[in-house]
Motif scaffolding. Structure first.
Motif, PDB file in Angstrom:
ATOM      1  N   ARG A 133       0.833  -1.212   0.000  1.00 17.76           N
ATOM      2  CA  ARG A 133       0.000   0.000   0.000  1.00 17.76           C
ATOM      3  C   ARG A 133       0.866   1.260   0.000  1.00 17.76           C
ATOM      4  O   ARG A 133       0.555   2.240  -0.693  1.00 17.76           O
ATOM      5  CB  ARG A 133      -0.926   0.007   1.215  1.00 17.76           C
ATOM      6  CG  ARG A 133      -2.041  -1.028   1.174  1.00 17.76           C
ATOM      7  CD  ARG A 133      -2.918  -0.917   2.415  1.00 17.76           C
ATOM      8  NE  ARG A 133      -3.552   0.395   2.489  1.00 17.76           N
ATOM      9  CZ  ARG A 133      -4.133   0.874   3.588  1.00 17.76           C
ATOM     10  NH1 ARG A 133      -4.152   0.145   4.691  1.00 17.76           N
ATOM     11  NH2 ARG A 133      -4.690   2.068   3.581  1.00 17.76           N
ATOM     12  N   LEU A 134       1.951   1.217   0.750  1.00 19.43           N
ATOM     13  CA  LEU A 134       2.870   2.363   0.766  1.00 19.43           C
ATOM     14  C   LEU A 134       3.479   2.575  -0.610  1.00 19.43           C
ATOM     15  O   LEU A 134       3.574   3.708  -1.100  1.00 19.43           O
ATOM     16  CB  LEU A 134       3.979   2.133   1.803  1.00 19.43           C
ATOM     17  CG  LEU A 134       3.566   2.201   3.271  1.00 19.43           C
ATOM     18  CD1 LEU A 134       4.721   1.742   4.159  1.00 19.43           C
ATOM     19  CD2 LEU A 134       3.143   3.613   3.660  1.00 19.43           C
ATOM     20  N   SER A 135       3.891   1.482  -1.239  1.00 17.72           N
ATOM     21  CA  SER A 135       4.486   1.575  -2.568  1.00 17.72           C
ATOM     22  C   SER A 135       3.487   2.128  -3.577  1.00 17.72           C
ATOM     23  O   SER A 135       3.821   3.006  -4.389  1.00 17.72           O
ATOM     24  CB  SER A 135       4.975   0.190  -3.003  1.00 17.72           C
ATOM     25  OG  SER A 135       5.538   0.240  -4.298  1.00 17.72           O
ATOM     26  N   ASN A 136       2.253   1.635  -3.524  1.00 21.28           N
ATOM     27  CA  ASN A 136       1.221   2.114  -4.447  1.00 21.28           C
ATOM     28  C   ASN A 136       0.905   3.586  -4.203  1.00 21.28           C
ATOM     29  O   ASN A 136       0.710   4.354  -5.152  1.00 21.28           O
ATOM     30  CB  ASN A 136      -0.053   1.280  -4.292  1.00 21.28           C
ATOM     31  CG  ASN A 136       0.123  -0.144  -4.775  1.00 21.28           C
ATOM     32  OD1 ASN A 136       1.050  -0.441  -5.527  1.00 21.28           O
ATOM     33  ND2 ASN A 136      -0.750  -1.033  -4.340  1.00 21.28           N
ATOM     34  N   ALA A 137       0.844   3.955  -2.927  1.00 19.86           N
ATOM     35  CA  ALA A 137       0.579   5.364  -2.596  1.00 19.86           C
ATOM     36  C   ALA A 137       1.708   6.246  -3.104  1.00 19.86           C
ATOM     37  O   ALA A 137       1.471   7.348  -3.620  1.00 19.86           O
ATOM     38  CB  ALA A 137       0.420   5.520  -1.088  1.00 19.86           C
ATOM     39  N   GLY A 138       2.942   5.762  -2.971  1.00 15.37           N
ATOM     40  CA  GLY A 138       4.084   6.525  -3.470  1.00 15.37           C
ATOM     41  C   GLY A 138       4.021   6.711  -4.975  1.00 15.37           C
ATOM     42  O   GLY A 138       4.309   7.805  -5.494  1.00 15.37           O
TER      43      GLY A 138
END
Length: 535
Positions: free
Chosen positions: A474-479
């Motif tokens: 989720r962090l990667s996608n948000a980034g």
């Protein structure tokens, strides 16, 4: 009073020409500045109607930069937490597999199993103290306090700053096993062979406070096969111990048996079966030799009974006590809990030297292995307080309205089970090779194996790994989403604030040409006089 400005013929045209020259000069300066800086204006006021959009875009870019920094730091922490917990899960799984495989060669694998389990326990405890950028990963909301006490102190105890001796896990296990076995080493039972040597009696612990909490109690009347062995049973009460007697007036036949069950404090039981044989090893825990007389046979039965009681106490009872103590120890915590003042493991309560029950440990006499945040919910009765969600103890803002939880605690119940399973192996596997070695090993395999299964069987350590892996994704996608948005906003801002060099150069050349032409015309006109028009 009104003042009339003097007027001279041609002054209007002269002023107008000067104003136009100043306007062109100002345009030339503005275009020159734009070309050198690459920006439309040095102030937001110079952006005209685009200034509001530019201000909004700048605020958005600033927020996105902050999100990006938070995401980068959080992803580093989350990925490291995933790696650390994966190692804990792997240690539990590999040790459990080794334990089950060791059943094929118990004597050879007991010593190596103890040392391997102890090393893996120390490694797991050290792993739970991982940190990133000075912040501990497994302390919940508390990232500044080392969440797990050093492994040597957890296992062997320590002395605090006030000089108090804090007992570690090894001491608690030793005390519990000693209390369970009793002075005779047979589960606090008393075995008495009649003077006539034709009967033997087994009686429960006589202390009413101790009985039922430590050692064995009798689960019921013995059962026998054949007609030679007789059995009587007296059930225990709250104020009197139970007992059974075995008697023999005639010789049993080979294969005749007597069986009885022994109950432990946790409600589980183990069954002992003694079988008559034409010959038997004096150290046997299952067979007794048929002697030349009933008295001699009863003496042999009594000896085997003693071996069996001691064996059951040192295997099933001792291992159960080890597993229970380890599980209870790793449920402890210095902070939080239902009361908010920590979770205290159990310690044995003594009347003199006799164990009579349990009491809560204190921070002044017991090592509390987990020192991190440990918040519990406080629901209205009769609901029971429960630990709050560990993943939500740390979170990072990834957008104006979104956040991702990245927290974890070292005292997650599944982690506690894995640690307790490793400890049960390290302290419970047999240290000697005798008739009871296999039974002890098998009991450890059952108890520790069940605890170690929490490494990968739901609810498991692997579940937490999966939860953190999803958070990392989720962090990667948000980034990625924020980066795309950042590029779009930056392009919009550039369209407002940045110049097109080709366009500015074209305008600059045009203004230069117009200004030069104006200067030339003005210079020419300034040289004209009335003489130029007289022919």
């Amino acid at each position: 009073m009104t003042t009339i400005t003097p007027f001279a013929a041609g002054s209007y045209i002269t002023n107008r020409n000067a104003s136009q020259l100043q306007a062109l000069k100002s345009q030339l300066n503005d275009l020159t500045n734009q070309l050198s800086s690459g920006q439309v204006s040095q102030t937001y006021g110079g952006l005209g109607s685009g200034r509001s959009t530019a201000l909004s875009a700048q605020a958005t870019l600033s927020a996105l930069s902050g999100y990006a920094a938070g995401i980068t730091a959080a992803q580093t922490r989350t990925d490291l937490a995933v790696t650390s917990l994966t190692q804990v899960a792997t240690l539990g799984t590999s040790t459990g597999t080794m334990l089950q495989n060791g059943l094929q060669s118990v004597a050879a694998n007991s010593v190596s199993g103890r040392s391997t389990a102890l090393a893996n326990l120390q490694t797991a405890l050290d792993t739970l103290n991982e940190s990133a950028a000075g912040n501990y990963l497994f302390g919940g909301t508390d990232t500044t306090t080392q969440p797990v006490v050093d492994s040597s102190k957890i296992l062997n105890g320590t002395t605090d700053a006030s000089g108090n001796t804090l007992d570690g896990l090894s001491t608690l296990i030793s005390q519990r096993v000693t209390a369970e076995l009793g002075a005779g080493g047979n589960g606090r039972l008393t075995q008495t062979l009649a003077s006539s040597a034709t009967s033997v009696q087994v009686t429960e612990e006589s202390n009413n406070l101790t009985r039922g909490q430590f050692g064995f109690t009798l689960a019921g009347a013995p059962t026998t096969t054949g007609s030679a062995i007789g059995a009587t049973y007296t059930a225990g009460t709250a104020t009197s111990p139970g007992s059974f007697s075995l008697s023999m007036t005639t010789q049993p036949s080979a294969g005749d048996t007597v069986s009885f069950a022994l109950k432990m404090a946790d409600g589980t039981s183990t069954t002992i079966t003694l079988t008559a044989a034409t010959s038997a090893d004096p150290k046997s825990i299952t067979n007794f030799a048929i002697g030349s007389t009933p008295a001699q046979t009863m003496a042999n039965l009594s000896a085997t009974l003693s071996n069996a009681l001691t064996g059951a106490a040192n295997s099933t009872l001792a291992v159960n006590a080890t597993a229970a103590t380890a599980s209870n120890f790793f449920s402890g915590a210095a902070e939080g809990g239902p009361s908010g003042s920590g979770v205290m493991p159990q310690r044995i309560l003594y009347d003199g030297t006799t164990p009579v029950g349990y009491r809560a440990a204190t921070p002044q006499d017991t090592v509390l292995w987990y020192q991190g945040e440990n918040t519990y919910t406080q629901p209205a009765p009769p609901a029971v307080p429960q630990p709050t969600s560990a993943i939500d103890t740390q979170s990072v803002q990834v957008s104006a309205t979104g956040s991702v939880g990245t927290g974890a605690r070292a005292n997650d119940p599944a982690v506690q089970n894995v640690l307790a399973g490793l400890a049960t192996m390290a302290f419970g596997l047999p240290t000697t090779n005798d008739a009871n070695t296999y039974n002890t090993y098998q009991t450890v395999a059952t108890k520790a194996g069940s605890l170690l299964s929490s490494a990968n069987q739901t609810p498991s350590v692997q579940d937490t790994v999966t939860q953190l892996t999803v958070a990392s994704t989720r962090l990667s996608n948000a980034g990625t989403t924020n980066k795309a948005l950042q590029n779009t906003v930056q392009n919009t801002l550039d369209g407002i604030e940045q110049i097109s060099p080709e366009e500015v150069i074209t305008k600059l050349l045009d203004v230069q040409n117009r200004l030069q032409a104006s200067y030339q015309v003005t210079a020419t006109l300034s040289k004209l006089s009335l003489v130029n028009y007289i022919s």
